[in-house]
Motif scaffolding. Structure first.
Motif, PDB file in Angstrom:
ATOM      1  N   SER A   1     120.400 -26.225   2.970  1.00  0.00           N
ATOM      2  CA  SER A   1     119.075 -26.579   2.383  1.00  0.00           C
ATOM      3  C   SER A   1     117.988 -25.581   3.274  1.00  0.00           C
TER       4      SER A   1
ATOM      5  N   ASP B   1     123.608 -34.300   8.458  1.00  0.00           N
ATOM      6  CA  ASP B   1     123.540 -34.568   6.925  1.00  0.00           C
ATOM      7  C   ASP B   1     125.099 -35.174   6.647  1.00  0.00           C
TER       8      ASP B   1
ATOM      9  N   GLU C   1     127.781 -36.324   1.465  1.00  0.00           N
ATOM     10  CA  GLU C   1     127.377 -36.119   0.102  1.00  0.00           C
ATOM     11  C   GLU C   1     125.823 -35.379  -0.032  1.00  0.00           C
ATOM     12  N   SER C   2     124.956 -35.408   1.035  1.00  0.00           N
ATOM     13  CA  SER C   2     123.980 -34.443   1.075  1.00  0.00           C
ATOM     14  C   SER C   2     124.308 -32.878   1.234  1.00  0.00           C
TER      15      SER C   2
ATOM     16  N   ARG D   1     126.983 -31.886   0.085  1.00  0.00           N
ATOM     17  CA  ARG D   1     127.603 -31.498  -1.137  1.00  0.00           C
ATOM     18  C   ARG D   1     126.481 -31.112  -2.143  1.00  0.00           C
ATOM     19  N   LYS D   2     125.487 -32.139  -2.197  1.00  0.00           N
ATOM     20  CA  LYS D   2     124.373 -31.858  -3.086  1.00  0.00           C
ATOM     21  C   LYS D   2     123.557 -30.564  -2.872  1.00  0.00           C
ATOM     22  N   ASN D   3     123.320 -30.335  -1.580  1.00  0.00           N
ATOM     23  CA  ASN D   3     122.589 -29.040  -1.220  1.00  0.00           C
ATOM     24  C   ASN D   3     123.314 -27.996  -1.379  1.00  0.00           C
TER      25      ASN D   3
ATOM     26  N   THR E   1     125.534 -27.475  -3.477  1.00  0.00           N
ATOM     27  CA  THR E   1     125.911 -27.279  -5.062  1.00  0.00           C
ATOM     28  C   THR E   1     124.358 -26.737  -5.476  1.00  0.00           C
ATOM     29  N   ALA E   2     123.442 -27.119  -5.211  1.00  0.00           N
ATOM     30  CA  ALA E   2     122.106 -26.484  -5.572  1.00  0.00           C
ATOM     31  C   ALA E   2     121.824 -25.044  -5.314  1.00  0.00           C
TER      32      ALA E   2
ATOM     33  N   ILE F   1     133.393 -28.494  -4.041  1.00  0.00           N
ATOM     34  CA  ILE F   1     132.152 -27.723  -4.331  1.00  0.00           C
ATOM     35  C   ILE F   1     132.511 -26.496  -5.129  1.00  0.00           C
TER      36      ILE F   1
ATOM     37  N   GLU G   1     133.498 -26.678  -8.719  1.00  0.00           N
ATOM     38  CA  GLU G   1     132.423 -26.708  -9.671  1.00  0.00           C
ATOM     39  C   GLU G   1     131.517 -25.628  -9.842  1.00  0.00           C
TER      40      GLU G   1
END
Length: 215
Positions: free
Chosen positions: A78, A110, A113-114, A116-118, A120-121, A166, A169
């Motif tokens: 991030s 982190d 899940e965080s 993975r989310k960061n 992916t973004a 990750i 996707e």
């Protein structure tokens, strides 16, 4: 390096780029060095990541393409590395972007899940700069050494366990690391000569396997 220091280091290195005095004679920040390295690089392979990447002695070229070390100390998923790289690479496309991140996410505790989310973004943004992405597995820790900090083997294992999903996707490949021998780090996190040799070979093999598997 604790969680607060990780965030401060990463943020400062990325933010000072535009404000850096052009007449300064000392070594400029990493983003400027990365931009300079990419300026004349045609169809580059960019290896993006944290201090483990920055310290790596990568080949100058692989698959007849220049290899650009875009590691910045303290980086996380991030940290805004996509924005830094976009400014550095401009309208050019990279032949491949290799991403190696997670060690500093673990220091900031982190969740998976965080992470993975960061991640992916970040990969969604990087896909505008290349048609090929590869993600590098996170190196294990050597517990009991000074730089381990708040990181735990469980957090590293959790992140590594999430990497295949990750990558799938994002349409990316995963570069696995072989087992590391005892005493492969200098401080529990950063690689010493023996660890770096193994890491560098895995990255080089992963790149050639993606871009030029037939030589």
């Amino acid at each position: 390096m604790n969680a607060v220091r990780v965030g401060i280091v990463a943020s400062l290195l990325l933010c000072v780029w535009l404000a850096w005095p052009k007449g300064e004679s000392s070594t400029p920040p990493r983003p400027l060095l990365i931009k300079s390295a990419l300026k004349d690089a045609k169809d580059p392979i960019v290896v993006l990541g944290d201090s483990i990447v920055r310290q790596a002695q990568l080949p100058r070229a692989l698959c007849k393409r220049p290899v650009i070390n875009a590691g910045i100390d303290g980086s996380t998923t991030s940290s805004g590395l996509d924005g830094m790289l976009k400014k550095a690479i401009g309208d050019k496309k990279a032949a491949l972007i290799v991403v190696s991140l997670g060690m500093n996410d673990a220091e900031t505790a982190d969740s998976v899940e965080s992470y993975r989310k960061n991640y992916t973004a970040l990969l969604t943004a990087l896909k505008t700069m290349t048609s090929r992405l590869a993600l590098v597995a996170i190196t294990p820790l050597e517990i009991g050494k000074p730089e381990v900090g708040h990181r735990t083997p469980q957090s590293i294992d959790g992140y590594n366990g999430a990497l295949p999903d990750i990558a799938r996707e994002a349409g990316a490949s995963v570069i696995a690391l072989p087992p590391m021998p005892a005493g492969f780090t200098s401080d529990g996190v950063h690689l010493n000569a023996s660890g770096a040799a193994i890491w560098n070979k895995a990255i080089s093999d992963g790149i050639t396997g993606t871009l030029c598997p037939n030589g």
